[in-house]
Motif scaffolding. Structure first.
Motif, PDB file in Angstrom:
ATOM      1  N   ASP A 127       0.834  -1.213   0.000  1.00 28.67           N
ATOM      2  CA  ASP A 127       0.000   0.000   0.000  1.00 28.67           C
ATOM      3  C   ASP A 127       0.868   1.262   0.000  1.00 28.67           C
ATOM      4  O   ASP A 127       0.531   2.245  -0.667  1.00 28.67           O
ATOM      5  CB  ASP A 127      -0.928   0.018   1.224  1.00 28.67           C
ATOM      6  CG  ASP A 127      -1.997  -1.051   1.137  1.00 28.67           C
ATOM      7  OD1 ASP A 127      -2.183  -1.602   0.022  1.00 28.67           O
ATOM      8  OD2 ASP A 127      -2.616  -1.361   2.165  1.00 28.67           O
ATOM      9  N   ASP A 128       1.956   1.211   0.739  1.00 25.18           N
ATOM     10  CA  ASP A 128       2.823   2.397   0.799  1.00 25.18           C
ATOM     11  C   ASP A 128       3.424   2.688  -0.577  1.00 25.18           C
ATOM     12  O   ASP A 128       3.533   3.857  -0.986  1.00 25.18           O
ATOM     13  CB  ASP A 128       3.966   2.194   1.813  1.00 25.18           C
ATOM     14  CG  ASP A 128       3.477   2.228   3.254  1.00 25.18           C
ATOM     15  OD1 ASP A 128       2.275   2.482   3.470  1.00 25.18           O
ATOM     16  OD2 ASP A 128       4.299   1.987   4.159  1.00 25.18           O
ATOM     17  N   VAL A 129       3.826   1.656  -1.287  1.00 24.74           N
ATOM     18  CA  VAL A 129       4.450   1.858  -2.601  1.00 24.74           C
ATOM     19  C   VAL A 129       3.402   2.336  -3.610  1.00 24.74           C
ATOM     20  O   VAL A 129       3.650   3.270  -4.386  1.00 24.74           O
ATOM     21  CB  VAL A 129       5.148   0.566  -3.061  1.00 24.74           C
ATOM     22  CG1 VAL A 129       5.648   0.708  -4.489  1.00 24.74           C
ATOM     23  CG2 VAL A 129       6.315   0.239  -2.133  1.00 24.74           C
ATOM     24  N   ARG A 130       2.220   1.756  -3.583  1.00 25.58           N
ATOM     25  CA  ARG A 130       1.130   2.234  -4.461  1.00 25.58           C
ATOM     26  C   ARG A 130       0.798   3.699  -4.159  1.00 25.58           C
ATOM     27  O   ARG A 130       0.629   4.517  -5.069  1.00 25.58           O
ATOM     28  CB  ARG A 130      -0.137   1.396  -4.251  1.00 25.58           C
ATOM     29  CG  ARG A 130      -0.213   0.161  -5.093  1.00 25.58           C
ATOM     30  CD  ARG A 130      -1.518  -0.585  -4.774  1.00 25.58           C
ATOM     31  NE  ARG A 130      -1.491  -1.893  -5.382  1.00 25.58           N
ATOM     32  CZ  ARG A 130      -1.849  -2.134  -6.641  1.00 25.58           C
ATOM     33  NH1 ARG A 130      -2.270  -1.148  -7.401  1.00 25.58           N
ATOM     34  NH2 ARG A 130      -1.794  -3.354  -7.130  1.00 25.58           N
ATOM     35  N   GLY A 143       6.720  12.504  11.050  1.00 31.05           N
ATOM     36  CA  GLY A 143       6.125  12.623  12.367  1.00 31.05           C
ATOM     37  C   GLY A 143       4.984  13.620  12.389  1.00 31.05           C
ATOM     38  O   GLY A 143       4.709  14.242  11.362  1.00 31.05           O
ATOM     39  N   PRO A 144       4.344  13.741  13.536  1.00 28.04           N
ATOM     40  CA  PRO A 144       4.562  12.964  14.747  1.00 28.04           C
ATOM     41  C   PRO A 144       4.150  11.504  14.541  1.00 28.04           C
ATOM     42  O   PRO A 144       3.196  11.234  13.818  1.00 28.04           O
ATOM     43  CB  PRO A 144       3.666  13.639  15.785  1.00 28.04           C
ATOM     44  CG  PRO A 144       2.628  14.372  14.996  1.00 28.04           C
ATOM     45  CD  PRO A 144       3.255  14.726  13.688  1.00 28.04           C
ATOM     46  N   VAL A 176       4.752   6.597   8.709  1.00 30.85           N
ATOM     47  CA  VAL A 176       4.596   7.927   8.107  1.00 30.85           C
ATOM     48  C   VAL A 176       5.889   8.365   7.420  1.00 30.85           C
ATOM     49  O   VAL A 176       5.854   9.004   6.364  1.00 30.85           O
ATOM     50  CB  VAL A 176       4.125   8.960   9.171  1.00 30.85           C
ATOM     51  CG1 VAL A 176       5.159   9.151  10.276  1.00 30.85           C
ATOM     52  CG2 VAL A 176       3.805  10.299   8.525  1.00 30.85           C
ATOM     53  N   THR A 177       7.033   8.000   7.985  1.00 32.12           N
ATOM     54  CA  THR A 177       8.318   8.361   7.366  1.00 32.12           C
ATOM     55  C   THR A 177       8.479   7.649   6.029  1.00 32.12           C
ATOM     56  O   THR A 177       8.864   8.248   5.022  1.00 32.12           O
ATOM     57  CB  THR A 177       9.481   7.961   8.296  1.00 32.12           C
ATOM     58  OG1 THR A 177       9.177   8.358   9.620  1.00 32.12           O
ATOM     59  CG2 THR A 177      10.789   8.577   7.849  1.00 32.12           C
ATOM     60  N   ASP A 237      -3.113  13.269  18.362  1.00 31.37           N
ATOM     61  CA  ASP A 237      -3.652  11.948  18.022  1.00 31.37           C
ATOM     62  C   ASP A 237      -4.678  12.009  16.892  1.00 31.37           C
ATOM     63  O   ASP A 237      -5.245  10.987  16.508  1.00 31.37           O
ATOM     64  CB  ASP A 237      -4.265  11.279  19.266  1.00 31.37           C
ATOM     65  CG  ASP A 237      -5.361  12.134  19.896  1.00 31.37           C
ATOM     66  OD1 ASP A 237      -5.646  13.238  19.381  1.00 31.37           O
ATOM     67  OD2 ASP A 237      -5.926  11.702  20.919  1.00 31.37           O
ATOM     68  N   ASP A 238      -4.914  13.188  16.352  1.00 30.85           N
ATOM     69  CA  ASP A 238      -5.860  13.350  15.241  1.00 30.85           C
ATOM     70  C   ASP A 238      -5.059  13.282  13.932  1.00 30.85           C
ATOM     71  O   ASP A 238      -4.759  14.295  13.311  1.00 30.85           O
ATOM     72  CB  ASP A 238      -6.586  14.691  15.386  1.00 30.85           C
ATOM     73  CG  ASP A 238      -7.616  14.920  14.280  1.00 30.85           C
ATOM     74  OD1 ASP A 238      -7.700  14.084  13.347  1.00 30.85           O
ATOM     75  OD2 ASP A 238      -8.319  15.941  14.338  1.00 30.85           O
ATOM     76  N   THR A 239      -4.721  12.061  13.535  1.00 33.23           N
ATOM     77  CA  THR A 239      -3.800  11.859  12.417  1.00 33.23           C
ATOM     78  C   THR A 239      -4.271  12.557  11.150  1.00 33.23           C
ATOM     79  O   THR A 239      -3.477  13.158  10.422  1.00 33.23           O
ATOM     80  CB  THR A 239      -3.657  10.341  12.149  1.00 33.23           C
ATOM     81  OG1 THR A 239      -3.315   9.720  13.389  1.00 33.23           O
ATOM     82  CG2 THR A 239      -2.574  10.055  11.141  1.00 33.23           C
ATOM     83  N   GLU A 240      -5.560  12.482  10.899  1.00 35.40           N
ATOM     84  CA  GLU A 240      -6.089  13.065   9.663  1.00 35.40           C
ATOM     85  C   GLU A 240      -5.874  14.587   9.638  1.00 35.40           C
ATOM     86  O   GLU A 240      -5.438  15.154   8.628  1.00 35.40           O
ATOM     87  CB  GLU A 240      -7.587  12.746   9.570  1.00 35.40           C
ATOM     88  CG  GLU A 240      -8.186  13.007   8.217  1.00 35.40           C
ATOM     89  CD  GLU A 240      -9.663  12.641   8.209  1.00 35.40           C
ATOM     90  OE1 GLU A 240     -10.444  13.475   7.731  1.00 35.40           O
ATOM     91  OE2 GLU A 240     -10.011  11.551   8.712  1.00 35.40           O
TER      92      GLU A 240
END
Lengths: 59, 454
Positions: A24-27, B132-133, B327-328, B380-383
């Motif tokens: 999924d990350d690559v797509r 991050g975070p 996320v990185t 904590d609200d990733t979106e």
């Protein structure tokens, strides 16, 4: 994007193993680049020089 | 009496110089403050207290014997954990580098050490200054001292949180797309990105070579000037014009960045308009300035940053991608798919963007812009974190290399800092800091502290 094209791009980037672990990350990365390309300004001026400079600036 | 950890760098330096405060007393008070508040904020990934205590004792003895080497002698300075501190790990907040130990100081740390600064520890960062975070890393993410449920900005997140929380008067950060100015904006302190190349990047883990800058985070503009004096190798006195105010300066207000290009939170817009009035009341003349749209700066910055960062991380992305936070990995991977021709288009358009900003500086002395478009959201609200992180006007000056500083410009109704940004022509940090200090002196914000002790 069809599967053959996807596989070719992943192979060209050397990410076969990464794509196996994190498909999924690559797509998403490919989709992100496609989106970004549409917004990137492109110059038709053949003389426009890049920054950082490829030649010393004129004085 | 003010507790030592509450003092600004300039105040502490003055007291050390005239013998009213010892570096040991200052360090011990800062370490006690760290012990009291950092469990809530996670600003530190590693304390180096034994070494800092030894350095503080040595500073105390030397100052008693022959006076201070500089205003930083005996001052605790925190180091973002992508910058080498000799003998200690530089983890970049990542599993990739948990076992990496720096053999020597980064050049900028060596300059600070030579000026007598002491180093109480390494500070939290977004992983490799980009991811991050995140909660799937070896260390927890730093939190905002104004409200620990919110993020502190990044990537120099620990630097922003620690300075705002009065754990030490100054810290080092790095800024590739705004990573000094973002945490400074969200934590209500001063973040300075100097002119590209003014401060050495040797010994600093790269994110994107042509965009990376090292800068100080402090509580006051004067402290930023004192830090830059040392960090730049003493090439000039950047504090020399502090106190002159903004009278007679021509300031270009780039309203379209936050009004139409990327409409800001109404409270941020109101804070910027109020700031413009303050600057006018202090004697500056305000002019509307139009630059290329923020979307152009953002598109070029993204392409350059992702491409350069992918070159740094290519091998690890291929061979051990599982060691990154999710996320990185997701932020780094696109760089491996960017066509070379796109990078060249970005590099060529960058020339045009620089020319546009230079043309503006032919008409005004400084530019006033938004920094962040929104106050910090919940961590904590990733979106919302993902949505609001790019909503900023800092990247233009990473692309152009011009110096830029952010200062606090108010508090939101939710009790979180609002901010503004000033930028000036390359090599004019003394002017930039003069104007920022003029604003700072005319407003109450630098004396506002996070409610950690309530």
């Amino acid at each position: 994007m069809d599967d053959a094209t996807l596989a070719a791009l992943i192979r060209a980037a050397g990410l076969e193993e990464t794509a196996r672990q994190f498909p999924d990350d690559v797509r998403d990365a490919l989709a992100t680049v496609a989106r970004q390309r549409a917004n990137l300004p492109r110059s038709s001026d053949p003389t426009l020089e890049p920054t950082p400079a490829y030649q010393a600036p004129r004085r | 009496m003010t507790a030592p950890h509450q003092l600004t760098l300039a105040e502490a330096g003055a007291r050390i110089a005239d013998g009213r405060l010892s570096p040991v007393e200052l360090l011990e008070d800062c370490l006690a403050r760290i012990a009291a508040v950092d469990p809530r904020l996670n600003a530190f990934v590693r304390l180096t207290e034994d070494e800092a205590r030894a350095d503080a004792r040595a500073a105390e003895a030397e100052i008693r014997r022959s006076g201070p080497r500089s205003p930083l002698h005996g001052i605790p300075v925190g180091i973002k954990d992508i910058i080498d501190l000799a003998g200690h790990p530089t983890t970049c907040h990542s599993r990739q580098l948990l076992d990496h130990r720096a053999e020597g100081d980064a050049q900028v740390v060596a300059l600070l050490r030579a000026a007598g600064a002491v180093f109480p520890g390494k500070l939290s960062t977004h992983e490799f200054a980009i991811g991050g975070p995140a909660f799937d890393l070896p260390f927890p993410p730093a939190r905002n001292p104004w409200n620990p449920a919110h993020h502190p900005g990044g990537s120099s997140s620990g630097s922003g949180a620690a300075v705002a929380a009065r754990m030490m008067p100054a810290a080092l950060g790095t800024d590739t797309g705004g990573s000094v100015r973002h945490p400074a904006s969200h934590c209500g302190i001063v973040g300075l990105k100097p002119t590209y190349g003014l401060v050495s990047r040797e010994g600093v883990f790269p994110l994107a070579f042509s965009l990376d800058h090292v800068g100080p985070l402090t509580r006051t503009v004067r402290d930023a000037a004192l830090m830059l004096n040392v960090m730049s190798g003493g090439r000039e006195d950047y504090a020399r014009d502090l106190g002159k105010g903004v009278k007679g300066l021509r300031i270009g207000f780039v309203r379209h960045f936050h009004e139409t290009d990327m409409p800001a939170d109404p409270e941020m817009t109101a804070a910027l308009e109020t700031a413009a009035k303050v600057l006018e009341a202090e004697g500056a003349t305000l002019h509307n300035v139009t630059l290329p749209p923020l979307s152009e700066f953002a598109a070029v910055n993204r392409t350059v940053l992702q491409s350069e960062a992918a070159a740094v991380h290519e091998e690890w992305l291929r061979t051990r991608p599982e060691l990154y936070a999710g996320v990185t990995r997701r932020r780094l991977l696109p760089g491996l798919f960017i066509p070379a021709v796109d990078l060249m288009h970005a590099a060529r358009h960058r020339t045009r963007l620089i020319a546009a900003v230079e043309a503006a500086f032919a008409k005004v002395d400084l530019l006033l812009t938004a920094s962040s478009m929104d106050p910090a959201c919940r961590i904590d609200d990733t979106e919302t974190v993902e949505r609001t992180y790019p909503r900023q006007a800092r990247t233009p000056f990473n692309l152009t290399g011009h110096p830029a500083v952010t200062v606090m410009a108010g508090l939101s109704s939710g009790g979180l800092p609002l901010s503004l940004q000033l930028a000036s022509p390359s090599g004019t940090e003394a002017l930039l800091l003069r104007a920022a200090e003029g604003y700072e002196r005319a407003t109450p914000w630098k004396d506002k502290a996070p409610p950690l002790d309530d």
